[in-house]
Design a protein around this motif. Structure first.
Motif, mmCIF file in Angstrom:
data_model
loop_
_atom_site.group_PDB
_atom_site.id
_atom_site.type_symbol
_atom_site.label_atom_id
_atom_site.label_comp_id
_atom_site.label_asym_id
_atom_site.label_seq_id
_atom_site.Cartn_x
_atom_site.Cartn_y
_atom_site.Cartn_z
ATOM 1 N N ALA A 1 50.486 70.237 13.248
ATOM 2 C CA ALA A 1 51.916 70.169 12.954
ATOM 3 C C ALA A 1 52.531 71.506 13.333
ATOM 4 N N VAL A 2 53.530 71.465 14.217
ATOM 5 C CA VAL A 2 54.176 72.710 14.659
ATOM 6 C C VAL A 2 55.684 72.603 14.425
ATOM 7 N N VAL B 1 56.657 68.831 13.732
ATOM 8 C CA VAL B 1 56.404 67.677 14.613
ATOM 9 C C VAL B 1 54.964 67.769 15.135
ATOM 10 N N VAL B 2 54.503 66.702 15.778
ATOM 11 C CA VAL B 2 53.184 66.741 16.409
ATOM 12 C C VAL B 2 53.272 67.709 17.589
ATOM 13 N N PRO C 1 53.286 69.113 21.028
ATOM 14 C CA PRO C 1 53.487 68.265 22.208
ATOM 15 C C PRO C 1 52.202 67.906 22.966
ATOM 16 N N LEU C 2 51.322 68.888 23.188
ATOM 17 C CA LEU C 2 50.113 68.577 23.962
ATOM 18 C C LEU C 2 49.130 67.706 23.179
ATOM 19 N N ASP C 3 49.237 67.697 21.852
ATOM 20 C CA ASP C 3 48.376 66.819 21.058
ATOM 21 C C ASP C 3 48.790 65.357 21.233
ATOM 22 N N LYS C 4 50.036 65.159 21.659
ATOM 23 C CA LYS C 4 50.470 63.786 21.964
ATOM 24 C C LYS C 4 49.754 63.283 23.205
ATOM 25 N N ASN C 5 49.515 64.167 24.157
ATOM 26 C CA ASN C 5 48.724 63.774 25.325
ATOM 27 C C ASN C 5 47.281 63.473 24.917
ATOM 28 N N GLY D 1 50.849 65.829 6.549
ATOM 29 C CA GLY D 1 50.486 64.430 6.384
ATOM 30 C C GLY D 1 51.385 63.516 7.210
ATOM 31 N N ASN D 2 52.654 63.926 7.361
ATOM 32 C CA ASN D 2 53.596 63.108 8.136
ATOM 33 C C ASN D 2 53.190 62.957 9.593
ATOM 34 N N ILE D 3 52.650 64.007 10.159
ATOM 35 C CA ILE D 3 52.290 63.899 11.576
ATOM 36 C C ILE D 3 50.998 63.102 11.743
ATOM 37 N N VAL D 4 50.126 63.163 10.732
ATOM 38 C CA VAL D 4 48.924 62.324 10.762
ATOM 39 C C VAL D 4 49.363 60.856 10.692
#
Ligand code: FAD
Lengths: 334, 265
Positions: B10-11, B37-38, B40-44, B71-74
């Protein structure tokens, strides 16, 4: 150990049997740190057909070069490279270990650091010693500079980009020792580099370009970006970028200038549609003349350049290109 | 079945204009509330796992270390299609550098147990060290390939991947289990779907504290970090811009003259 104080190490890197510029630059800085610490500079060089090259590291300031020279080491092979360096470091106990922020360095450094259970500072823009002779690695953050230190664990490790430190003069008369390293035999082969492919690049290389045009988020869209690229072409300049431009997919990661990207030292830098955030600006080292084009007269970028143009880059850049072309034509005809 | 663990962070939203800065006068941090937010590169990284799940029998676990809000981003990753979510959350984990973070995540991975593939983003947008993925690999004693831009073969327990290099790529063959860190060239992350959000409602997040990981307090967080941030200094610019006035034409004209003076035209 010969020295009470461990030595300063540089993990050198070669591509196609040529030692990279950043490795020499790090030897130069390691020399300064070692002189201050009263210790020696040692370098590790792994590759194939590189005996001659090892001498250059001594000419640049190394006292000792540990040389692994074998067909198995021709390309960076993570397991063998890491194993050789970790074993040697455990035996020799260096105080400091410096590595270029190259693709290899950015993978190998954390592998070595975690195996040695020590700290590693990423992409430093300066390396000095504090009053206790502890390495003070500076990185830009929060609009200032942070000092990152590794007070207890050894070695103190840091990666540094090409261009942060100057290249030292090579002194062919310097003497030093070259110590051959054996390639360990019983290495696990869970991972292998099968092939390395280098593509021919179009345009001018960023690091050595006399003129750099860098574009940022202010380009707005791919069309706005293409105008900035046209400006670079008209000036025969290398095209650089900021992180948002990379995130948007307008520019390749390899064109990003700044803390986590490239460091450039051009004669002329033109920043277009970028805000002058420090993480970008630390990537411009010793530019002679700097220009910024930004539509916000209050943009902090104007506090960091020599000439400012307050205008919409999407309109101004085409106008500028037109003037450049006119000038160039005039020059040809007279 | 292929067990994939995706590590996410989470960043603070990198798109939010308001950054954390130091005040040039008081030299203290000026913080402001930026939503998490998640990375960005973890979305990839998530997308890579989801694409594998479309082809093979895959179980995806999402793992994060962070404050309770992470927890929200998980949850978001569960809504994207992950099967299970894990959050390593304990005040003792606070202040971790890359090594302590990698150590804690590695302990979480060991506790999850089954893993063939661990995927991380190449770097986080706030820390940007790039160290966590490879350090997890070193701690777990498994191979890693950083900056993967293409997965060429993934049907057996030996994968072939292309990873970025200066002006090119290297083709790597890797025996699983292994860690991969991914670049944005690998794929285009999908966006959340309504049905995914509905399905994620029933998926639970497992929260583990330091006692669940069975590690000493000295090994994690600030205490387990070999590096310390010791000082924050402000920098001063040595330049000040002469703002060029006039019409667009005149400004362009003036700049061309300056470029000519520098000798670049
Ligand atoms: C750990 C870490 C490492 C980082 N490393 C890097 C790095 O290596 N390189 C890097 O670049 N960034 C890096 N960043 C990101 C960096 O902090 C900034 O977010 C980034 O440099 C800002 O890019 P920008 O100036 O293009 O965008 P913005 O800050 O959004 O600025 C855009 C500018 O364009 C102007 N503008 C808008 N529209 C127009 C128009 N039509 N015409 C003219 N001007 C216009 C605006 O006034 C604004 O000043 C890093 C961040 C972190 C946290």
């Amino acid at each position: 150990m010969e020295n009470s104080q461990g030595s300063v190490w540089v993990l050198a890197e070669q591509i196609d049997c040529q030692i990279l510029g950043v490795s020499f630059q790090l030897i130069g800085q390691a020399r300064k740190l070692a002189d201050e610490l009263g210790t020696s500079v040692e370098s590790v060089l792994l590759g194939d057909h590189i005996q001659e090259q090892a001498r250059l590291l001594i000419a640049a300031g190394a006292d000792k070069v540990y040389l692994g020279n074998s067909p198995q080491l021709e390309f960076y092979q993570p397991e063998i490279y890491c194993e050789m360096i970790v074993n040697l470091a455990r035996e020799r106990q260096p105080a400091i270990m410096l590595i270029g922020s190259t693709f290899m360095g950015r993978e190998l450094a954390p592998l070595v650091a975690a195996r040695l259970q020590t700290g590693l500072t990423a992409h430093c823009i300066d390396l000095v010693l504090d009053e206790n002779k502890i390495l003070d690695a500076k990185i830009p953050a929060y609009g200032g500079l942070l000092s990152i230190m590794c007070p207890q664990k050894r070695p103190q490790m840091a990666t540094v980009a090409q261009g942060v430190f100057p290249k030292p003069e090579l002194d062919e008369t310097r003497t030093g020792e070259i110590i051959p390293l054996d390639v360990p035999v019983d290495i696990s082969r869970r991972i292998q580099t099968l092939e390395v492919v280098r593509e021919a690049t179009d345009g001018v290389a960023l690091e050595s370009a006399p003129v750099v045009v860098a574009g940022g988020a202010g380009a707005g869209d791919p069309e706005g970006w293409s105008k900035i690229a046209d400006l670079a072409r008209a000036l025969n300049a290398a095209l650089g970028s900021t992180r948002p431009a990379v995130d948007e997919g307008w520019a390749d990661l390899e064109t990003m200038i700044g803390q986590s990207g490239k460091v450039v030292s051009p004669e002329l830098y033109i920043g277009v549609g970028l805000s002058g955030e420090q993480q970008h600006m630390v990537g411009i080292n010793n530019a002679q003349v700097m220009v910024a084009i930004n539509n916000d007269a209050k943009s902090p970028v104007f506090e960091q350049v020599d000439y400012g143009i307050v205008d919409d880059c999407r309109e101004f850049v085409p106008a500028l290109i037109k003037k450049i072309k006119e000038y160039q034509e005039k020059k040809v005809t007279c | 079945m292929l067990n994939i663990i995706v590590c996410v962070k989470a960043v603070p939203d990198p798109k939010e204009a308001c950054n954390i800065k130091i005040d040039p006068h008081s030299k203290t941090l000026m913080r402001c509330d930026v939503p998490l937010v998640v990375n960005p590169l973890d979305k990839n990284a998530m997308e890579a796992a989801l694409q594998l799940k479309e082809q093979f029998d895959v179980h995806i676990s999402v793992l994060s270390m962070g404050p309770p809000e992470a927890g929200n981003i998980v949850k978001e990753c569960l809504a994207l299609g992950a099967d299970q979510g894990f959050l390593l959350c304990d005040p003792a984990f606070g202040g971790a550098d890359a090594y302590a973070t990698a150590f804690t995540l590695a302990k979480g991975i060991e506790k999850i147990g089954a893993y063939d593939v661990i995927i991380c983003g190449m770097a986080s947008s706030d820390g940007s060290t790039e160290w966590v993925g490879p350090e997890i690999a070193a701690i777990l004693n498994i191979p890693v390939v950083t900056m993967v831009k293409e997965i060429v073969e993934s049907d057996r327990d030996r994968w072939k991947v292309k990873a970025s290099l200066e002006n090119g790529y290297r083709l790597m063959q890797v025996k699983l289990p292994a860690v991969f860190t991914v670049t944005r060239d690998l794929n285009t992350p999908r966006t959340l779907s309504f049905s995914g959000i509905i399905k994620a409602r029933t998926k639970e997040i497992t929260r583990w504290a330091i006692s669940d990981l069975g590690v000493p307090a000295e090994a994690v967080g600030l205490k387990g970090s070999p590096t310390i941030v010791s000082e924050l200094s402000s920098t001063e610019s040595k330049r000040e811009a002469e703002i060029i006035a006039g019409t667009r034409e005149e400004k362009a004209e003036f700049l061309v003259q300056k470029l000519a003076d520098v000798g670049v035209l």
